[in-house]
Design a protein around this motif. Structure first.
Motif, PDB file in Angstrom:
ATOM      1  N   THR A 244      -4.061  31.624  22.211  1.00 32.91           N
ATOM      2  CA  THR A 244      -3.901  31.271  20.805  1.00 32.91           C
ATOM      3  C   THR A 244      -3.865  29.757  20.672  1.00 32.91           C
ATOM      4  OG1 THR A 244      -2.660  33.293  20.320  1.00 32.91           O
ATOM      5  CG2 THR A 244      -2.430  31.465  18.766  1.00 32.91           C
ATOM      6  N   GLY A 247      -2.902  23.697  18.881  1.00 35.19           N
ATOM      7  CA  GLY A 247      -3.251  22.373  18.383  1.00 35.19           C
ATOM      8  C   GLY A 247      -4.340  21.753  19.220  1.00 35.19           C
ATOM      9  N   ASP A 270       2.546  18.702  23.415  1.00 39.70           N
ATOM     10  CA  ASP A 270       2.913  19.394  22.175  1.00 39.70           C
ATOM     11  C   ASP A 270       3.651  18.493  21.196  1.00 39.70           C
ATOM     12  OD1 ASP A 270       5.133  19.262  23.811  1.00 39.70           O
ATOM     13  OD2 ASP A 270       5.939  21.199  23.179  1.00 39.70           O
ATOM     14  N   THR A 274      -2.256  17.542  17.217  1.00 40.42           N
ATOM     15  CA  THR A 274      -2.505  17.890  15.820  1.00 40.42           C
ATOM     16  C   THR A 274      -2.362  19.401  15.696  1.00 40.42           C
ATOM     17  OG1 THR A 274      -4.035  16.052  15.517  1.00 40.42           O
ATOM     18  CG2 THR A 274      -4.204  17.860  13.943  1.00 40.42           C
ATOM     19  N   THR A 275      -1.447  19.855  14.862  1.00 38.92           N
ATOM     20  CA  THR A 275      -1.095  21.279  14.856  1.00 38.92           C
ATOM     21  C   THR A 275      -1.937  22.135  13.916  1.00 38.92           C
ATOM     22  OG1 THR A 275       0.623  20.808  13.219  1.00 38.92           O
ATOM     23  CG2 THR A 275       1.284  20.834  15.540  1.00 38.92           C
ATOM     24  N   SER A 276      -2.678  21.525  13.016  1.00 35.28           N
ATOM     25  CA  SER A 276      -3.521  22.310  12.091  1.00 35.28           C
ATOM     26  C   SER A 276      -4.952  21.781  12.115  1.00 35.28           C
ATOM     27  CB  SER A 276      -2.944  22.256  10.670  1.00 35.28           C
ATOM     28  OG  SER A 276      -1.639  22.792  10.632  1.00 35.28           O
ATOM     29  N   PRO A 277      -5.625  21.913  13.245  1.00 37.46           N
ATOM     30  CA  PRO A 277      -6.973  21.365  13.359  1.00 37.46           C
ATOM     31  C   PRO A 277      -8.004  22.206  12.593  1.00 37.46           C
ATOM     32  CG  PRO A 277      -6.448  22.617  15.315  1.00 37.46           C
ATOM     33  CD  PRO A 277      -5.197  22.589  14.490  1.00 37.46           C
ATOM     34  N   THR A 278      -9.105  21.582  12.298  1.00 32.69           N
ATOM     35  CA  THR A 278     -10.223  22.314  11.701  1.00 32.69           C
ATOM     36  C   THR A 278     -10.874  23.171  12.783  1.00 32.69           C
ATOM     37  OG1 THR A 278     -10.650  20.563  10.099  1.00 32.69           O
ATOM     38  CG2 THR A 278     -12.456  22.078  10.552  1.00 32.69           C
ATOM     39  N   THR A 279     -11.095  24.433  12.470  1.00 34.23           N
ATOM     40  CA  THR A 279     -11.713  25.354  13.420  1.00 34.23           C
ATOM     41  C   THR A 279     -12.866  26.092  12.749  1.00 34.23           C
ATOM     42  OG1 THR A 279     -10.218  27.174  12.851  1.00 34.23           O
ATOM     43  CG2 THR A 279      -9.520  25.690  14.625  1.00 34.23           C
ATOM     44  N   LYS A 296     -15.289  17.107   7.100  1.00 30.58           N
ATOM     45  CA  LYS A 296     -13.931  16.831   7.574  1.00 30.58           C
ATOM     46  C   LYS A 296     -13.826  15.506   8.325  1.00 30.58           C
ATOM     47  CE  LYS A 296     -12.250  20.762   6.109  1.00 30.58           C
ATOM     48  NZ  LYS A 296     -11.228  20.836   5.048  1.00 30.58           N
ATOM     49  N   GLY A 307      -8.491  34.390  16.072  1.00 29.93           N
ATOM     50  CA  GLY A 307      -7.369  33.511  16.328  1.00 29.93           C
ATOM     51  C   GLY A 307      -7.272  32.966  17.738  1.00 29.93           C
TER      52      GLY A 307
END
Length: 324
Positions: A244, A247, A270, A274-279, A296, A307
């Motif tokens: 999962t 980041g 950690d 970056t905890t909410s990267p573009t995927t 972006k 996920g």
């Protein structure tokens, strides 16, 4: 040795003559043209077999290629070769598109009896509506021109240009009638740039398996940098034991933490990732991936399936694949 001959004027005369010839073509997009299009469009099982001799043969090859690339199954057969066996490629389901400026090409006319016995529909393209080919064909498309651009009236010039345009008109009218799309075009051009843009998915060019940069969240920054260096994507994913994505950490992130004097030997990844990267999904078209990254303003992309991390790529990969 210098010459006083005006080459530019000669070229302009050719242009004007051929433009005049093209303007004379408009009245020939008539009921016969409509019937020819309907005949080809409604032929679900056969192909369009294009024939021509000499310069008409060269034009015929181009017309066949244009038809084939725009959704109409077509191929070219040389009349001379057809007389010696290649006619066996023609079936009763096919439509023959016979091209001859005079309409009296002996090599093509010699094939008409066999074509008639096979019940093959024939569309002729000639400049002479009373020619033998015009009279024997099921449909005749006229391609008359006022004069050739050749001042001697010998070399096919304006007539071949007009014939080519008539072929283009057939191909594009059929393309529009059947709703042929750019995706359909790409399917017949997989080696071209359009094919790459419309058929290539991110999964086709992504890095995966051992080539995928990833580290655990408790990895020291110094060790994460080694992973980035070894995998060569300018970034690494941070994942848990189930793959999962938690980041990412990039070269840009490194520059920012160095400015803040973060100790890379004691700090875990950690704490700075970056905890909410573009995927994106690996099934996304590559061209859509480019648009996403540009929107972006990022140079790398992590790819997820339900996920879980399955791949990664950067702008260099897209450039290398010819998408950009």
């Amino acid at each position: 040795m210098a010459t006083e001959f005006n080459y530019q004027q000669a070229a302009e005369q050719v242009l004007n003559t051929e433009i005049e010839g093209l303007q004379q073509l408009a009245p020939f997009f008539n009921e016969a043209f409509t019937r020819a299009c309907d005949l080809i469009l409604n032929n679900r099982t056969g192909k369009v077999v294009v024939m021509g001799i000499g310069k008409s043969g060269h034009i015929g090859r181009k017309i066949a290629a244009t038809l084939a690339s725009t959704g109409t199954s077509a191929f070219f057969v040389h009349p001379g070769e057809a007389s010696h066996g290649d006619l066996g490629m023609v079936t009763s389901d096919d439509i023959v598109l016979a091209i001859s400026n005079s309409g009296e090409s002996a090599e093509i006319l010699s094939l008409f009896p066999v074509l008639k016995r096979l019940n093959v529909n024939i569309i002729s393209l000639t400049s002479q509506p009373n020619s033998t080919m015009a009279r024997l064909a099921d449909i005749h498309l006229q391609i008359s021109v006022p004069q050739e651009a050749c001042p001697l009236g010998l070399a096919p010039t304006t007539s071949t240009t007009v014939t080519l345009v008539m072929g283009d008109a057939l191909a594009i009218a059929l393309l529009r009638a059947r709703g042929f799309t750019s995706e359909d075009f790409a399917m017949s051009h997989p080696g071209g740039s359009l094919g790459r843009k419309l058929l290539l998915k991110l999964s086709d060019i992504m890095h995966y398996g051992d080539a995928l940069p990833k580290v655990a969240p408790d990895t020291l920054i110094r060790d994460a940098l080694l992973e980035i260096s070894q995998k060569g994507l300018g970034m690494t994913a941070i994942t848990d034991s189930d793959e999962t994505l938690l980041g990412i950490f990039t070269d840009g992130d490194l520059r920012r933490i160095l400015d803040k004097r973060v100790d890379i030997h004691t700090t875990t990844i950690d704490q700075v990732m970056t905890t909410s990267p573009t995927t994106a999904s690996p099934d996304l078209l590559a061209v859509e991936g480019v648009n996403l990254m540009q929107e972006k303003r990022i140079s790398g992309l992590m790819l997820l399936n339900e996920g879980r991390l399955v791949g990664a790529l950067n702008m260099h990969d897209l450039l290398k694949a010819g998408v950009m």
